[in-house]
Enzyme design. Sequence first.
Site, PDB file in Angstrom:
ATOM      1  N   TYR A 156     -30.782  48.274 -20.128  1.00 46.22           N
ATOM      2  CA  TYR A 156     -29.944  48.314 -19.041  1.00 46.22           C
ATOM      3  C   TYR A 156     -29.152  49.402 -19.016  1.00 46.22           C
ATOM      4  O   TYR A 156     -28.892  49.975 -17.819  1.00 46.22           O
ATOM      5  CB  TYR A 156     -29.066  46.862 -19.330  1.00 46.22           C
ATOM      6  CG  TYR A 156     -28.115  46.498 -18.046  1.00 46.22           C
ATOM      7  CD1 TYR A 156     -28.400  45.995 -16.944  1.00 46.22           C
ATOM      8  CD2 TYR A 156     -26.702  46.838 -18.389  1.00 46.22           C
ATOM      9  CE1 TYR A 156     -27.449  45.671 -16.245  1.00 46.22           C
ATOM     10  CE2 TYR A 156     -25.639  46.593 -17.327  1.00 46.22           C
ATOM     11  CZ  TYR A 156     -26.534  45.878 -16.252  1.00 46.22           C
ATOM     12  OH  TYR A 156     -25.380  45.548 -15.499  1.00 46.22           O
ATOM     13  N   LYS A 160     -29.235  52.196 -15.701  1.00 47.98           N
ATOM     14  CA  LYS A 160     -27.978  52.114 -14.743  1.00 47.98           C
ATOM     15  C   LYS A 160     -27.437  53.814 -14.928  1.00 47.98           C
ATOM     16  O   LYS A 160     -27.290  54.295 -14.101  1.00 47.98           O
ATOM     17  CB  LYS A 160     -26.811  51.326 -15.419  1.00 47.98           C
ATOM     18  CG  LYS A 160     -27.072  49.948 -15.257  1.00 47.98           C
ATOM     19  CD  LYS A 160     -27.204  49.483 -13.601  1.00 47.98           C
ATOM     20  CE  LYS A 160     -27.177  48.218 -13.490  1.00 47.98           C
ATOM     21  NZ  LYS A 160     -27.118  47.848 -12.061  1.00 47.98           N
TER      22      LYS A 160
END
Length: 248
Positions: A156, A160
């Site tokens: 993640y 991002k």
Amino acid sequence: MANELISTALVTGASRGIGKAIALTLAKEGYTVFLTYASKKDEAISVVKEIEAHGGKAQAFCLNIGDSEAITQFFKDEIKDKVRLDVLVNNAGITKDGLIMRMKDDDFDNVINVNLRGSFICIREAFKIMSKQRLGRIINIVSVVGQMGNAGQANYAAAKAGLIGITKSAAKEFGSRSITVNAVAPGFIETDMTAVLADDVKAKYAAQIPLGTFGSAQNIADAVAFLASEKAAYITGQVLPVNGGLYC
Ligand code: NAP
């Protein structure tokens, strides 16, 4: 942004959580909102109904942001020559948490595919339309985790952080067409995504936040509405943290 085509904001993953708040807020700002969902059709339709009940206009579309061909087809069928795309908000996102040692390849790939690759495809397709308009706003929902890292979220965080890189690159490529590209980096926000955290984990995170609590989806929607507005006309390539001071 006057034009004979309808001024539209596209918000991905807007059936619930942060995307829903963004869709409702941009509708109040006067945009016709095209909102997408992955599987929760009823929730997406109820967001449309809520917008309509307040006098706004919206349509819901099923669109898997992990499927690049479906995204390209969606822009061709529903956006190109049909509406004026003034705002794109890349909000759809998933988590598949796990420590690096135990993280499965699929869990890494799926998160990168939806959160990073899917957002990239949306940006590329939106640019084809916005560049002809010579005006547009692209806002990517990233995360504090992409800025500071988080144990158990390497996939993640990578997605991002990658989206922050795309934001800054696109701002440089698109500026000459008066298209701004910015990111909003939420801290911990009360949504389904964080509802899965155990109470003691939530309390531990909250204790690290100078403002003392998790944020609301509306806090993020307000930041997006600002970046979409005329007031942010000279802001591009930036990451706006909305994190209660968690990471400064
Ligand atoms: P959420 O409540 O889990 O909602 C996720 C949304 O994304 C839903 O509308 C979901 O659609 C959609 N979605 C999921 N997979 C998709 C796919 N493959 N294709 C298209 N749409 C898909 O999440 P949230 O907390 O509102 O988060 C929204 C964004 O903010 C994400 O990018 C997330 O990474 C980011 N963010 C959240 C937090 C937080 O604390 N909550 C913090 C930092 C950043 P369905 O309803 O149809 O499943």
